[in-house]
Design a protein around this motif. Structure first.
Motif, PDB file in Angstrom:
ATOM      1  N   SER A   2       0.853  -1.190   0.000  1.00  0.00           N
ATOM      2  CA  SER A   2       0.000   0.000   0.000  1.00  0.00           C
ATOM      3  C   SER A   2       0.886   1.236   0.000  1.00  0.00           C
ATOM      4  N   GLU A   5      -0.755   4.444   1.840  1.00  0.00           N
ATOM      5  CA  GLU A   5      -1.506   4.159   3.063  1.00  0.00           C
ATOM      6  C   GLU A   5      -1.568   5.389   3.968  1.00  0.00           C
ATOM      7  N   GLY A   6      -2.783   5.769   4.340  1.00  0.00           N
ATOM      8  CA  GLY A   6      -2.998   6.893   5.241  1.00  0.00           C
ATOM      9  C   GLY A   6      -2.944   8.262   4.598  1.00  0.00           C
ATOM     10  N   HIS A  29      -4.135   1.662  -3.370  1.00  0.00           N
ATOM     11  CA  HIS A  29      -2.870   1.721  -2.636  1.00  0.00           C
ATOM     12  C   HIS A  29      -3.019   2.365  -1.256  1.00  0.00           C
ATOM     13  N   GLY A  30      -4.236   2.422  -0.751  1.00  0.00           N
ATOM     14  CA  GLY A  30      -4.417   2.740   0.650  1.00  0.00           C
ATOM     15  C   GLY A  30      -4.773   4.168   1.000  1.00  0.00           C
ATOM     16  N   VAL A  32      -6.620   7.161   2.288  1.00  0.00           N
ATOM     17  CA  VAL A  32      -7.788   7.190   3.175  1.00  0.00           C
ATOM     18  C   VAL A  32      -8.774   8.269   2.778  1.00  0.00           C
ATOM     19  N   TYR A  59     -13.248  -0.163  -1.848  1.00  0.00           N
ATOM     20  CA  TYR A  59     -12.125   0.179  -0.966  1.00  0.00           C
ATOM     21  C   TYR A  59     -12.689   0.905   0.251  1.00  0.00           C
ATOM     22  N   HIS A  61     -11.721   1.566   3.093  1.00  0.00           N
ATOM     23  CA  HIS A  61     -10.862   2.469   3.860  1.00  0.00           C
ATOM     24  C   HIS A  61     -10.828   3.871   3.254  1.00  0.00           C
ATOM     25  N   SER A  62     -11.285   4.011   2.021  1.00  0.00           N
ATOM     26  CA  SER A  62     -11.203   5.294   1.309  1.00  0.00           C
ATOM     27  C   SER A  62     -12.536   6.034   1.361  1.00  0.00           C
ATOM     28  N   SER A 239       4.208   8.546  -3.753  1.00  0.00           N
ATOM     29  CA  SER A 239       4.557   7.717  -2.600  1.00  0.00           C
ATOM     30  C   SER A 239       5.938   8.045  -2.034  1.00  0.00           C
TER      31      SER A 239
END
Length: 261
Positions: A2, A5-6, A29-30, A32, A59, A61-62, A239
């Motif tokens: 990910s 992530e965050g 890829h995470g 949020v 997803y 988490h998103s 990233s």
């Protein structure tokens, strides 16, 4: 892995094409939070609302915030940042993607065509980059990643693109200068230069089968690009794998540029 992530990711021109692919890849890829800008009339069946529903379903988490508006209007960029910060408290990544390319002959091109192309592509990129960079500077911890979607057209000419290619060259130059101006705030700025990607922006042009076949033949990989071919490199630049990459230009064209002979 990910890679985002965050992180909270802001994308302009997100309802279709490259912007849409970047939104989905960021969620994969995470990311949020996704702040998805779109042009105000793109609320069709397959438009921004469908994208929001797809991401939040696939997803979980998103979370997605959508913001309409004309990116050529500086007020739109302010709205995008305010909406993003209200929802998520910060912005970690900007993908400045919104753009147009109304093909036109140079000698007979109406001046409003030049004005509109410049104002959307270059002015809009400046406005959203400035607005998001100010937020990245103000937030704790400082920093972020800005990716300007330029084009192979920043490097080469096009008969029907005398209004378009200068805007894409301008985006490349803007990212280079922003890398210098913003590095002290831990803000990275890079450009992605897509080759021929099959999207709505060139759908009519590529409907000519002869021209389409010629464009395919010119690539080393023997195919046109798809939006997700650009989304992967964008996620990389966003990233921490690219934490020491700034002021760079990444050509993503299937080998079109080098295939001269």
């Amino acid at each position: 892995m990910s890679l985002l992530e965050g992180k909270v990711v802001c994308i302009t021109g997100a309802s279709r094409g490259i912007g849409r692919a970047c939104a989905i890849e960021s969620a994969k890829h995470g990311a949020v939070g996704l702040i998805l800008h779109y042009y105000g009339d793109d609320e069709t069946e397959n438009g921004i609302n469908a994208l929001k529903q797809e991401i939040e379903k696939d997803y979980s988490h998103s979370k997605v915030v959508t913001v309409p508006g004309d990116i050529a209007d500086s007020k739109t960029s302010v709205k995008v940042v305010v909406a993003g910060v209200d929802a998520f408290g910060r912005i970690d990544v900007l993908v400045s993607n919104a753009g147009i390319c109304p093909f036109a002959e140079f000698l007979t091109m109406p001046h409003p065509t030049w004005d509109r192309t410049r104002s959307v592509n270059l002015d809009g990129t400046f406005y959203i980059t400035q607005a998001v960079a100010n937020q990245m500077k103000a937030q704790t911890p400082q920093g972020g990643s800005i990716i300007g979607v330029s084009s192979i057209s920043a490097l080469v000419g096009g008969e029907l693109q005398c209004h378009y290619t200068p805007t894409k060259a301008g985006i490349l130059s803007l990212m280079q200068s922003c890398a210098v101006a913003l590095g002290k705030y831990n803000i990275r700025a890079n450009a992605v230069l897509p080759g021929t990607i099959a999207t709505d922006i060139n759908k009519e042009d590529l409907s000519d089968e002869g021209k389409r076949a010629g464009m395919i033949k010119r690539t080393c990989l023997g195919r046109l690009g798809a939006p997700d071919d650009i989304a992967g490199p964008v996620v990389f630049l966003a990233s921490d794998l690219a934490k020491y990459v700034t002021g760079a230009s990444l050509l993503v064209d299937g080998g079109l540029f080098v295939n001269l002979q």
